[in-house]
Design a protein around this motif. Structure first.
Motif, mmCIF file in Angstrom:
data_model
loop_
_atom_site.group_PDB
_atom_site.id
_atom_site.type_symbol
_atom_site.label_atom_id
_atom_site.label_comp_id
_atom_site.label_asym_id
_atom_site.label_seq_id
_atom_site.Cartn_x
_atom_site.Cartn_y
_atom_site.Cartn_z
ATOM 1 N N PRO A 192 0.941 -1.193 -0.070
ATOM 2 C CA PRO A 192 0.045 0.099 0.154
ATOM 3 C C PRO A 192 0.926 1.513 0.023
ATOM 4 N N TYR A 243 0.254 5.270 0.102
ATOM 5 C CA TYR A 243 -0.864 6.366 0.365
ATOM 6 C C TYR A 243 -0.249 7.718 0.144
ATOM 7 N N LEU A 252 -4.910 6.341 4.778
ATOM 8 C CA LEU A 252 -4.034 5.223 5.587
ATOM 9 C C LEU A 252 -4.693 4.935 6.831
ATOM 10 N N CYS A 277 3.303 -0.322 5.174
ATOM 11 C CA CYS A 277 3.049 0.596 4.019
ATOM 12 C C CYS A 277 3.761 1.675 3.809
#
Length: 567
Positions: free
Chosen positions: A38, A40, A46, A561
Protein backbone atom coordinates in the motif's frame (compact mmCIF):
# COMPACT_ATOMS: atom_id res chain seq x y z
CA UNK A 1 11.60 26.79 6.60
CA UNK A 2 8.24 25.48 5.44
CA UNK A 3 6.51 23.28 8.03
CA UNK A 4 5.42 19.85 6.83
CA UNK A 5 1.95 18.69 7.84
CA UNK A 6 0.72 15.36 6.56
CA UNK A 7 -2.98 15.96 6.94
CA UNK A 8 -5.55 18.42 8.19
CA UNK A 9 -8.24 16.02 9.26
CA UNK A 10 -8.31 12.56 10.81
CA UNK A 11 -11.51 10.65 11.32
CA UNK A 12 -11.66 9.26 14.85
CA UNK A 13 -14.10 6.64 16.04
CA UNK A 14 -14.24 4.38 19.06
CA UNK A 15 -13.10 0.80 18.46
CA UNK A 16 -13.19 -2.25 20.72
CA UNK A 17 -9.77 -3.68 21.54
CA UNK A 18 -10.31 -6.69 19.28
CA UNK A 19 -12.84 -7.04 16.51
CA UNK A 20 -13.84 -10.18 14.60
CA UNK A 21 -12.71 -9.93 10.97
CA UNK A 22 -15.23 -9.31 8.23
CA UNK A 23 -15.20 -12.18 5.77
CA UNK A 24 -15.61 -9.75 2.91
CA UNK A 25 -12.58 -7.63 3.82
CA UNK A 26 -9.88 -10.30 3.85
CA UNK A 27 -8.13 -12.30 1.18
CA UNK A 28 -6.60 -15.74 1.61
CA UNK A 29 -2.87 -15.29 2.11
CA UNK A 30 -2.06 -16.99 -1.18
CA UNK A 31 -4.01 -14.17 -2.85
CA UNK A 32 -3.03 -11.45 -0.40
CA UNK A 33 0.65 -12.23 -1.01
CA UNK A 34 0.13 -11.01 -4.58
CA UNK A 35 -1.25 -7.66 -3.44
CA UNK A 36 0.99 -4.60 -3.93
CA UNK A 37 2.51 -2.72 -1.01
CA UNK A 38 0.00 0.00 0.00
CA UNK A 39 1.24 3.47 -0.97
CA UNK A 40 -0.67 6.40 0.48
CA UNK A 41 -0.66 10.11 -0.27
CA UNK A 42 -3.33 10.89 2.32
CA UNK A 43 -3.33 9.97 5.98
CA UNK A 44 -7.12 9.92 5.86
CA UNK A 45 -6.94 6.78 3.73
CA UNK A 46 -4.03 5.32 5.65
CA UNK A 47 -5.75 5.72 8.99
CA UNK A 48 -9.01 4.29 7.72
CA UNK A 49 -7.07 1.10 6.98
CA UNK A 50 -5.04 1.17 10.18
CA UNK A 51 -8.03 1.93 12.35
CA UNK A 52 -5.79 3.95 14.65
CA UNK A 53 -6.45 7.07 16.69
CA UNK A 54 -5.32 10.62 15.95
CA UNK A 55 -2.48 10.37 18.49
CA UNK A 56 -0.60 8.25 15.93
CA UNK A 57 -0.96 11.01 13.32
CA UNK A 58 0.92 13.30 15.72
CA UNK A 59 3.90 10.93 15.57
CA UNK A 60 3.92 11.03 11.77
CA UNK A 61 3.83 14.82 11.73
CA UNK A 62 6.55 15.06 14.39
CA UNK A 63 8.76 12.70 12.38
CA UNK A 64 8.25 14.67 9.16
CA UNK A 65 9.03 17.96 10.89
CA UNK A 66 12.07 16.50 12.65
CA UNK A 67 13.36 15.24 9.28
CA UNK A 68 12.90 18.69 7.75
CA UNK A 69 14.73 20.27 10.69
CA UNK A 70 17.59 17.75 10.46
CA UNK A 71 18.08 17.70 6.70
CA UNK A 72 16.64 21.00 5.51
CA UNK A 73 13.90 19.54 3.32
CA UNK A 74 10.81 17.46 3.72
CA UNK A 75 11.00 13.67 3.36
CA UNK A 76 10.03 11.96 0.14
CA UNK A 77 8.57 8.91 1.91
CA UNK A 78 7.74 7.48 5.31
CA UNK A 79 7.70 3.69 5.62
CA UNK A 80 5.74 1.98 8.39
CA UNK A 81 6.14 -1.56 9.68
CA UNK A 82 4.29 -2.80 12.80
CA UNK A 83 5.52 -5.13 15.49
CA UNK A 84 3.59 -8.31 16.16
CA UNK A 85 2.27 -10.44 18.98
CA UNK A 86 2.21 -14.19 18.58
CA UNK A 87 -0.91 -15.47 20.29
CA UNK A 88 0.31 -19.07 20.21
CA UNK A 89 2.88 -21.12 18.29
CA UNK A 90 6.36 -20.30 19.59
CA UNK A 91 9.57 -21.57 18.00
CA UNK A 92 7.73 -23.69 15.45
CA UNK A 93 7.65 -21.46 12.36
CA UNK A 94 11.17 -22.45 11.32
CA UNK A 95 9.99 -26.08 11.59
CA UNK A 96 7.30 -25.02 9.03
CA UNK A 97 4.31 -25.48 11.37
CA UNK A 98 1.44 -23.00 11.45
CA UNK A 99 1.34 -20.10 13.92
CA UNK A 100 -1.21 -17.49 15.02
CA UNK A 101 0.28 -13.97 15.12
CA UNK A 102 -1.31 -10.55 14.78
CA UNK A 103 0.23 -7.20 13.92
CA UNK A 104 0.02 -4.64 16.72
CA UNK A 105 -0.27 -0.87 16.86
CA UNK A 106 3.31 -0.14 18.01
CA UNK A 107 5.48 0.26 14.91
CA UNK A 108 8.68 1.49 13.29
CA UNK A 109 8.50 4.61 11.11
CA UNK A 110 11.38 5.64 8.80
CA UNK A 111 11.36 8.93 6.90
CA UNK A 112 13.71 9.26 3.92
CA UNK A 113 14.71 11.41 0.96
CA UNK A 114 17.49 11.36 -1.64
CA UNK A 115 20.64 13.17 -0.50
CA UNK A 116 21.35 16.59 -1.96
CA UNK A 117 24.98 16.97 -0.89
CA UNK A 118 27.60 17.46 -3.59
CA UNK A 119 28.74 14.26 -5.31
CA UNK A 120 27.78 11.73 -2.64
CA UNK A 121 29.16 8.24 -3.04
CA UNK A 122 26.75 5.76 -4.72
CA UNK A 123 24.21 4.45 -2.24
CA UNK A 124 25.58 6.48 0.67
CA UNK A 125 23.33 6.63 3.74
CA UNK A 126 23.02 9.18 6.55
CA UNK A 127 21.00 7.35 9.23
CA UNK A 128 19.62 9.27 12.20
CA UNK A 129 17.34 8.13 15.02
CA UNK A 130 14.95 10.24 17.07
CA UNK A 131 15.85 8.29 20.20
CA UNK A 132 18.95 10.04 21.59
CA UNK A 133 20.65 6.84 22.81
CA UNK A 134 21.06 5.77 19.18
CA UNK A 135 23.85 7.80 17.57
CA UNK A 136 23.77 8.99 13.98
CA UNK A 137 25.59 6.73 11.52
CA UNK A 138 26.85 7.06 7.95
CA UNK A 139 27.75 4.20 5.67
CA UNK A 140 27.90 3.21 2.02
CA UNK A 141 27.72 -0.14 0.23
CA UNK A 142 31.08 -1.35 -1.02
CA UNK A 143 31.67 -3.33 -4.17
CA UNK A 144 34.04 -6.20 -3.48
CA UNK A 145 35.78 -6.59 -6.81
CA UNK A 146 38.57 -8.64 -8.28
CA UNK A 147 40.18 -7.54 -11.55
CA UNK A 148 41.41 -9.81 -14.33
CA UNK A 149 42.97 -8.75 -17.63
CA UNK A 150 39.66 -8.25 -19.43
CA UNK A 151 36.97 -8.11 -16.79
CA UNK A 152 36.06 -6.78 -13.40
CA UNK A 153 34.59 -9.62 -11.38
CA UNK A 154 31.99 -7.95 -9.20
CA UNK A 155 31.12 -9.94 -6.11
CA UNK A 156 28.46 -9.31 -3.48
CA UNK A 157 27.76 -5.94 -1.91
CA UNK A 158 29.30 -5.40 1.51
CA UNK A 159 27.82 -3.20 4.26
CA UNK A 160 30.12 -4.42 7.05
CA UNK A 161 27.60 -5.73 9.59
CA UNK A 162 29.44 -6.93 12.70
CA UNK A 163 27.24 -9.73 14.04
CA UNK A 164 29.08 -9.83 17.36
CA UNK A 165 28.60 -6.10 18.07
CA UNK A 166 25.27 -5.19 16.53
CA UNK A 167 24.28 -1.54 16.51
CA UNK A 168 20.86 -0.11 15.68
CA UNK A 169 21.89 0.69 12.12
CA UNK A 170 22.79 -2.98 11.53
CA UNK A 171 19.07 -3.64 11.00
CA UNK A 172 18.87 -0.75 8.52
CA UNK A 173 21.83 -2.24 6.67
CA UNK A 174 20.14 -5.64 6.71
CA UNK A 175 17.12 -4.19 4.90
CA UNK A 176 19.41 -2.42 2.43
CA UNK A 177 21.12 -5.68 1.45
CA UNK A 178 17.98 -7.16 -0.06
CA UNK A 179 17.37 -4.12 -2.26
CA UNK A 180 21.01 -3.99 -3.38
CA UNK A 181 21.18 -7.67 -4.27
CA UNK A 182 17.79 -7.84 -6.01
CA UNK A 183 17.84 -4.55 -7.93
CA UNK A 184 21.55 -3.66 -8.18
CA UNK A 185 23.17 -7.08 -8.65
CA UNK A 186 26.93 -7.29 -8.95
CA UNK A 187 27.70 -9.62 -11.82
CA UNK A 188 30.74 -10.10 -14.02
CA UNK A 189 30.78 -7.12 -16.37
CA UNK A 190 33.22 -5.63 -18.85
CA UNK A 191 35.43 -2.83 -17.55
CA UNK A 192 33.78 -0.34 -19.86
CA UNK A 193 30.31 -1.05 -18.48
CA UNK A 194 28.95 0.91 -15.53
CA UNK A 195 26.51 -0.93 -13.30
CA UNK A 196 23.48 1.09 -12.13
CA UNK A 197 24.08 2.65 -8.72
CA UNK A 198 21.70 2.95 -5.75
CA UNK A 199 20.62 6.46 -4.77
CA UNK A 200 22.29 8.15 -1.76
CA UNK A 201 19.69 8.66 0.97
CA UNK A 202 19.07 10.48 4.25
CA UNK A 203 16.82 8.73 6.72
CA UNK A 204 15.34 9.31 10.17
CA UNK A 205 13.95 6.52 12.34
CA UNK A 206 11.48 6.46 15.20
CA UNK A 207 9.70 3.55 16.83
CA UNK A 208 7.30 2.48 19.54
CA UNK A 209 8.12 -1.26 19.48
CA UNK A 210 10.39 -1.80 22.52
CA UNK A 211 13.72 -3.38 21.58
CA UNK A 212 14.24 -6.87 22.99
CA UNK A 213 10.58 -7.12 24.02
CA UNK A 214 9.59 -10.16 21.96
CA UNK A 215 7.31 -7.99 19.81
CA UNK A 216 9.61 -8.22 16.78
CA UNK A 217 11.19 -4.78 16.80
CA UNK A 218 14.05 -6.19 14.73
CA UNK A 219 11.74 -7.62 12.05
CA UNK A 220 9.77 -4.35 11.96
CA UNK A 221 13.01 -2.39 11.53
CA UNK A 222 14.19 -4.66 8.72
CA UNK A 223 10.81 -4.52 6.95
CA UNK A 224 10.63 -0.72 7.25
CA UNK A 225 14.22 -0.22 6.06
CA UNK A 226 13.66 -2.58 3.12
CA UNK A 227 10.62 -0.50 2.16
CA UNK A 228 12.55 2.78 2.49
CA UNK A 229 15.31 1.69 0.11
CA UNK A 230 12.77 0.27 -2.33
CA UNK A 231 10.81 3.53 -2.30
CA UNK A 232 13.70 5.96 -2.60
CA UNK A 233 15.21 3.96 -5.48
CA UNK A 234 11.89 3.78 -7.33
CA UNK A 235 11.62 0.00 -7.01
CA UNK A 236 8.19 -0.41 -5.40
CA UNK A 237 6.41 -1.17 -8.68
CA UNK A 238 5.85 -4.88 -8.97
CA UNK A 239 6.92 -5.65 -5.40
CA UNK A 240 4.14 -7.62 -3.74
CA UNK A 241 3.53 -8.28 -0.07
CA UNK A 242 4.78 -11.79 -0.60
CA UNK A 243 7.98 -10.53 -2.22
CA UNK A 244 8.56 -8.09 0.63
CA UNK A 245 8.01 -10.85 3.19
CA UNK A 246 10.56 -13.09 1.47
CA UNK A 247 13.07 -10.23 1.15
CA UNK A 248 12.72 -9.32 4.82
CA UNK A 249 13.21 -12.95 5.87
CA UNK A 250 16.45 -13.11 3.90
CA UNK A 251 17.54 -9.66 5.04
CA UNK A 252 17.25 -10.50 8.75
CA UNK A 253 19.69 -13.36 8.25
CA UNK A 254 22.29 -10.64 7.66
CA UNK A 255 22.29 -9.91 11.38
CA UNK A 256 22.70 -13.58 12.19
CA UNK A 257 19.09 -14.62 12.80
CA UNK A 258 17.67 -17.54 10.81
CA UNK A 259 14.03 -16.52 11.04
CA UNK A 260 11.16 -18.80 10.15
CA UNK A 261 9.10 -16.01 8.59
CA UNK A 262 6.29 -15.52 11.10
CA UNK A 263 7.51 -12.08 12.23
CA UNK A 264 7.91 -10.73 8.71
CA UNK A 265 4.62 -12.18 7.45
CA UNK A 266 2.69 -10.66 10.36
CA UNK A 267 4.38 -7.27 9.92
CA UNK A 268 3.78 -7.15 6.16
CA UNK A 269 0.45 -8.87 5.44
CA UNK A 270 -1.73 -8.47 8.52
CA UNK A 271 -5.06 -6.69 8.22
CA UNK A 272 -6.96 -4.79 10.93
CA UNK A 273 -9.17 -6.65 13.39
CA UNK A 274 -7.86 -10.16 12.77
CA UNK A 275 -5.29 -12.69 13.81
CA UNK A 276 -3.66 -14.73 11.05
CA UNK A 277 -3.23 -18.46 10.82
CA UNK A 278 0.06 -18.50 8.94
CA UNK A 279 1.36 -21.79 7.56
CA UNK A 280 4.57 -22.36 5.66
CA UNK A 281 4.18 -25.81 4.09
CA UNK A 282 3.94 -26.71 1.28
CA UNK A 283 3.87 -22.96 0.57
CA UNK A 284 3.35 -19.74 2.45
CA UNK A 285 -0.36 -19.25 3.15
CA UNK A 286 -2.62 -17.65 5.75
CA UNK A 287 -6.21 -16.98 6.65
CA UNK A 288 -7.87 -14.59 9.11
CA UNK A 289 -9.11 -16.16 12.32
CA UNK A 290 -12.02 -14.54 14.20
CA UNK A 291 -11.48 -14.15 17.93
CA UNK A 292 -14.26 -14.76 20.46
CA UNK A 293 -16.24 -11.74 21.58
CA UNK A 294 -15.00 -10.07 24.78
CA UNK A 295 -11.45 -11.39 24.18
CA UNK A 296 -8.86 -8.84 25.22
CA UNK A 297 -5.13 -9.50 24.93
CA UNK A 298 -2.79 -7.59 27.24
CA UNK A 299 0.92 -7.26 26.54
CA UNK A 300 3.19 -6.93 29.57
CA UNK A 301 6.91 -6.23 29.22
CA UNK A 302 9.07 -8.18 31.66
CA UNK A 303 11.70 -5.41 31.27
CA UNK A 304 14.27 -8.12 30.59
CA UNK A 305 15.80 -7.25 27.24
CA UNK A 306 16.72 -10.10 24.94
CA UNK A 307 18.36 -9.17 21.65
CA UNK A 308 17.76 -12.19 19.45
CA UNK A 309 20.76 -11.62 17.21
CA UNK A 310 23.27 -10.94 20.00
CA UNK A 311 22.69 -14.27 21.76
CA UNK A 312 21.75 -16.26 18.65
CA UNK A 313 24.65 -18.74 18.95
CA UNK A 314 23.45 -20.12 22.29
CA UNK A 315 19.72 -19.40 22.02
CA UNK A 316 17.71 -18.82 18.85
CA UNK A 317 20.06 -20.33 16.28
CA UNK A 318 20.80 -23.23 18.61
CA UNK A 319 17.08 -23.99 18.81
CA UNK A 320 16.96 -23.97 14.99
CA UNK A 321 19.79 -26.51 14.76
CA UNK A 322 18.38 -28.69 17.56
CA UNK A 323 14.97 -28.71 15.88
CA UNK A 324 16.40 -29.57 12.46
CA UNK A 325 18.70 -32.25 13.86
CA UNK A 326 15.77 -33.58 15.88
CA UNK A 327 13.75 -33.87 12.66
CA UNK A 328 16.41 -36.01 10.99
CA UNK A 329 16.95 -38.13 14.11
CA UNK A 330 13.18 -38.67 14.41
CA UNK A 331 12.94 -39.65 10.74
CA UNK A 332 15.89 -42.03 11.13
CA UNK A 333 14.28 -43.61 14.19
CA UNK A 334 10.88 -44.04 12.50
CA UNK A 335 12.22 -45.21 9.15
CA UNK A 336 11.05 -42.11 7.26
CA UNK A 337 13.13 -41.47 4.13
CA UNK A 338 15.33 -38.37 4.11
CA UNK A 339 17.88 -37.55 1.41
CA UNK A 340 21.55 -37.65 2.49
CA UNK A 341 22.05 -33.88 2.02
CA UNK A 342 18.45 -32.86 2.78
CA UNK A 343 17.90 -30.44 5.66
CA UNK A 344 14.47 -31.80 6.47
CA UNK A 345 12.07 -30.01 8.86
CA UNK A 346 9.78 -31.56 11.44
CA UNK A 347 6.75 -30.53 9.38
CA UNK A 348 8.09 -32.47 6.41
CA UNK A 349 8.83 -35.53 8.56
CA UNK A 350 5.28 -35.41 9.96
CA UNK A 351 3.87 -35.21 6.43
CA UNK A 352 5.88 -38.17 5.20
CA UNK A 353 4.97 -40.15 8.29
CA UNK A 354 1.28 -39.54 7.61
CA UNK A 355 1.41 -40.15 3.86
CA UNK A 356 0.72 -36.51 2.95
CA UNK A 357 0.10 -35.91 -0.77
CA UNK A 358 2.62 -33.81 -2.68
CA UNK A 359 0.26 -30.83 -2.75
CA UNK A 360 -0.04 -30.99 1.06
CA UNK A 361 -3.05 -31.50 3.29
CA UNK A 362 -5.61 -28.77 2.82
CA UNK A 363 -7.36 -26.93 5.65
CA UNK A 364 -10.55 -28.94 5.40
CA UNK A 365 -11.69 -30.95 8.41
CA UNK A 366 -10.28 -34.06 6.77
CA UNK A 367 -6.93 -32.41 6.04
CA UNK A 368 -6.56 -31.05 9.57
CA UNK A 369 -7.53 -34.47 10.99
CA UNK A 370 -4.78 -36.11 8.92
CA UNK A 371 -2.24 -33.58 10.21
CA UNK A 372 -3.36 -34.15 13.80
CA UNK A 373 -3.07 -37.91 13.42
CA UNK A 374 0.45 -37.67 12.00
CA UNK A 375 1.47 -35.23 14.74
CA UNK A 376 0.29 -37.72 17.35
CA UNK A 377 2.37 -40.51 15.79
CA UNK A 378 5.44 -38.27 15.60
CA UNK A 379 4.99 -37.13 19.20
CA UNK A 380 4.93 -40.75 20.39
CA UNK A 381 8.03 -41.48 18.31
CA UNK A 382 9.89 -38.52 19.79
CA UNK A 383 10.42 -40.47 23.01
CA UNK A 384 13.15 -42.39 21.16
CA UNK A 385 15.22 -39.17 21.08
CA UNK A 386 15.88 -39.18 24.83
CA UNK A 387 19.53 -39.38 25.81
CA UNK A 388 18.98 -42.25 28.24
CA UNK A 389 20.84 -40.49 31.04
CA UNK A 390 19.07 -40.11 34.39
CA UNK A 391 19.28 -36.31 34.25
CA UNK A 392 18.34 -36.08 30.54
CA UNK A 393 21.02 -33.46 29.98
CA UNK A 394 20.93 -33.99 26.24
CA UNK A 395 23.22 -35.45 23.59
CA UNK A 396 26.86 -34.72 22.92
CA UNK A 397 27.85 -33.70 19.41
CA UNK A 398 29.03 -37.24 18.61
CA UNK A 399 25.80 -38.74 19.98
CA UNK A 400 23.69 -36.29 17.96
CA UNK A 401 25.57 -37.19 14.78
CA UNK A 402 25.05 -40.90 15.48
CA UNK A 403 21.29 -40.39 16.00
CA UNK A 404 21.06 -38.61 12.64
CA UNK A 405 22.31 -41.58 10.63
CA UNK A 406 24.87 -39.37 8.87
CA UNK A 407 28.65 -39.35 8.98
CA UNK A 408 30.33 -36.49 10.86
CA UNK A 409 31.43 -34.65 7.70
CA UNK A 410 27.99 -34.82 6.08
CA UNK A 411 26.27 -33.80 9.33
CA UNK A 412 28.53 -30.75 9.64
CA UNK A 413 27.87 -29.75 6.03
CA UNK A 414 24.09 -30.06 6.33
CA UNK A 415 23.54 -28.70 9.84
CA UNK A 416 26.51 -26.62 11.01
CA UNK A 417 28.32 -25.15 8.01
CA UNK A 418 25.75 -22.38 7.48
CA UNK A 419 24.97 -21.30 11.03
CA UNK A 420 26.96 -20.36 14.14
CA UNK A 421 25.94 -22.22 17.33
CA UNK A 422 27.53 -23.09 20.65
CA UNK A 423 26.53 -25.91 23.03
CA UNK A 424 27.97 -28.80 25.02
CA UNK A 425 24.75 -30.83 24.98
CA UNK A 426 22.00 -30.75 22.38
CA UNK A 427 18.37 -31.20 23.51
CA UNK A 428 16.82 -32.98 20.55
CA UNK A 429 14.09 -34.72 22.58
CA UNK A 430 12.92 -31.61 24.42
CA UNK A 431 12.92 -29.38 21.34
CA UNK A 432 11.14 -31.95 19.18
CA UNK A 433 8.49 -32.60 21.83
CA UNK A 434 7.91 -28.87 22.23
CA UNK A 435 7.51 -28.25 18.49
CA UNK A 436 5.10 -31.14 17.92
CA UNK A 437 2.94 -30.43 20.98
CA UNK A 438 2.91 -26.68 20.25
CA UNK A 439 1.80 -27.38 16.67
CA UNK A 440 -1.15 -29.33 18.06
CA UNK A 441 -2.01 -26.46 20.44
CA UNK A 442 -2.10 -24.03 17.50
CA UNK A 443 -4.59 -26.27 15.71
CA UNK A 444 -6.66 -26.50 18.90
CA UNK A 445 -6.60 -22.70 19.38
CA UNK A 446 -7.68 -22.18 15.78
CA UNK A 447 -10.52 -24.72 16.13
CA UNK A 448 -11.83 -23.12 19.33
CA UNK A 449 -11.93 -19.69 17.65
CA UNK A 450 -13.74 -21.08 14.61
CA UNK A 451 -16.34 -22.87 16.73
CA UNK A 452 -16.99 -19.71 18.73
CA UNK A 453 -17.34 -17.67 15.54
CA UNK A 454 -20.02 -20.06 14.31
CA UNK A 455 -22.13 -19.58 17.45
CA UNK A 456 -23.10 -16.17 18.79
CA UNK A 457 -24.15 -17.49 22.22
CA UNK A 458 -22.43 -15.69 25.10
CA UNK A 459 -21.97 -18.93 27.03
CA UNK A 460 -20.13 -20.46 24.07
CA UNK A 461 -17.75 -17.52 23.94
CA UNK A 462 -17.09 -17.66 27.69
CA UNK A 463 -16.27 -21.36 27.40
CA UNK A 464 -14.04 -20.62 24.41
CA UNK A 465 -12.08 -18.00 26.35
CA UNK A 466 -11.38 -20.52 29.11
CA UNK A 467 -10.26 -23.12 26.57
CA UNK A 468 -7.96 -20.63 24.85
CA UNK A 469 -6.51 -19.62 28.20
CA UNK A 470 -5.74 -23.25 29.07
CA UNK A 471 -3.94 -23.66 25.74
CA UNK A 472 -1.88 -20.52 26.40
CA UNK A 473 -0.91 -21.83 29.85
CA UNK A 474 0.14 -25.18 28.37
CA UNK A 475 2.19 -23.33 25.75
CA UNK A 476 3.92 -21.34 28.49
CA UNK A 477 4.80 -24.53 30.36
CA UNK A 478 6.26 -26.05 27.21
CA UNK A 479 8.23 -22.90 26.37
CA UNK A 480 9.66 -22.88 29.87
CA UNK A 481 10.53 -26.57 30.33
CA UNK A 482 10.97 -28.02 26.82
CA UNK A 483 11.99 -25.18 24.52
CA UNK A 484 13.66 -23.43 27.48
CA UNK A 485 13.14 -20.01 25.94
CA UNK A 486 11.65 -18.41 29.04
CA UNK A 487 13.42 -16.80 32.01
CA UNK A 488 12.54 -16.42 35.73
CA UNK A 489 10.98 -13.00 35.18
CA UNK A 490 8.69 -14.25 32.40
CA UNK A 491 7.68 -17.28 34.46
CA UNK A 492 6.81 -14.96 37.36
CA UNK A 493 4.96 -12.46 35.18
CA UNK A 494 2.81 -15.20 33.60
CA UNK A 495 1.96 -16.63 37.05
CA UNK A 496 1.06 -13.17 38.40
CA UNK A 497 -1.10 -12.56 35.31
CA UNK A 498 -3.12 -15.69 36.04
CA UNK A 499 -3.47 -14.65 39.68
CA UNK A 500 -4.69 -11.24 38.48
CA UNK A 501 -7.57 -12.89 36.62
CA UNK A 502 -6.18 -13.79 33.18
CA UNK A 503 -7.69 -16.83 31.48
CA UNK A 504 -4.16 -17.69 30.38
CA UNK A 505 -0.75 -16.09 29.92
CA UNK A 506 2.37 -16.99 27.98
CA UNK A 507 5.65 -15.67 26.62
CA UNK A 508 5.36 -14.16 23.16
CA UNK A 509 8.25 -13.85 20.76
CA UNK A 510 11.65 -15.51 20.76
CA UNK A 511 11.80 -15.41 24.56
CA UNK A 512 14.62 -15.14 27.10
CA UNK A 513 13.05 -11.82 28.04
CA UNK A 514 10.52 -9.52 26.42
CA UNK A 515 6.76 -9.73 26.87
CA UNK A 516 3.96 -11.97 27.97
CA UNK A 517 0.58 -11.95 26.28
CA UNK A 518 -2.43 -12.56 28.53
CA UNK A 519 -6.05 -13.27 27.65
CA UNK A 520 -8.12 -11.14 30.01
CA UNK A 521 -11.87 -10.72 30.55
CA UNK A 522 -13.10 -7.52 28.97
CA UNK A 523 -14.43 -6.16 32.26
CA UNK A 524 -11.16 -6.91 34.10
CA UNK A 525 -8.68 -4.92 32.00
CA UNK A 526 -8.14 -1.99 34.36
CA UNK A 527 -8.15 -4.15 37.48
CA UNK A 528 -5.77 -6.61 35.82
CA UNK A 529 -3.23 -3.93 34.96
CA UNK A 530 -3.52 -2.41 38.45
CA UNK A 531 -2.89 -5.74 40.16
CA UNK A 532 -0.03 -6.69 37.83
CA UNK A 533 1.58 -3.31 38.44
CA UNK A 534 1.34 -3.84 42.19
CA UNK A 535 2.68 -7.40 42.25
CA UNK A 536 5.43 -7.56 39.60
CA UNK A 537 8.51 -6.16 41.39
CA UNK A 538 9.99 -4.32 38.39
CA UNK A 539 6.78 -2.26 37.95
CA UNK A 540 6.53 -0.80 41.43
CA UNK A 541 8.55 2.37 40.80
CA UNK A 542 7.23 3.10 37.31
CA UNK A 543 5.10 6.21 36.86
CA UNK A 544 1.52 6.36 35.62
CA UNK A 545 2.43 7.54 32.10
CA UNK A 546 5.40 5.22 31.60
CA UNK A 547 3.43 2.13 32.64
CA UNK A 548 1.08 2.67 29.68
CA UNK A 549 3.93 1.74 27.31
CA UNK A 550 4.89 -1.32 29.37
CA UNK A 551 1.50 -2.95 30.05
CA UNK A 552 -1.19 -2.29 27.46
CA UNK A 553 -4.04 -3.75 25.44
CA UNK A 554 -3.64 -3.71 21.68
CA UNK A 555 -5.95 -4.20 18.75
CA UNK A 556 -4.71 -5.98 15.62
CA UNK A 557 -3.16 -3.58 13.13
CA UNK A 558 -2.71 -3.53 9.38
CA UNK A 559 0.62 -4.43 7.84
CA UNK A 560 3.48 -2.44 6.35
CA UNK A 561 2.88 0.53 4.05
CA UNK A 562 4.52 3.59 2.51
CA UNK A 563 3.40 7.22 2.68
CA UNK A 564 4.51 9.28 -0.32
CA UNK A 565 4.85 13.06 -0.03
CA UNK A 566 3.53 15.08 -2.94
CA UNK A 567 3.97 18.73 -3.78
Amino acid sequence: MRSTRLCTRINIWPLPLLLPPSSSSHLPFSMAAQEPIPIYTSLDKLYSDLGNAATHAVRWNNLAEAFEKQFGRKPAYIARAPGRVNLIGEHIDYALFGVLPAAIEPDILIACAPQTTAIPSPGHVHAHNLQPQYKARSFAPMRRDSVSEDHVHLKEWDLAINRRELHWESYVKAGYYGVLNRFFPLTEVARSEIAPAPIPVDLLVTGTVPAGSGLSSSAAMVVASTLVFLAVNGKLDGVTKGTLTEMAMENEKRVGVNSGGMDQAASVISTPASALYVSFFPKLSASPIPLPSHAVFILANSLVMSEKAVHARTRYNLRVVETLAGARALAHSLGVHVGPKERVTLREVVGRLGGEPEAGWDESEEGIASLRDALGKALAGAEALKSGRPDEEGLTMDEMVARSGLGAADFHEVYLSWIDVEATYFQLHKRTKHVLSEALRVLDFRAVCQRAAADAAELVHETALKELGALMDASMESCSTLCECSCPELDLLARLAREAGAYGSRVTGAGWGGCTVSLVPEDRVEGFITQLRATYPAYKDIGDEDIKEIVFATKPSSGACVYEFTE
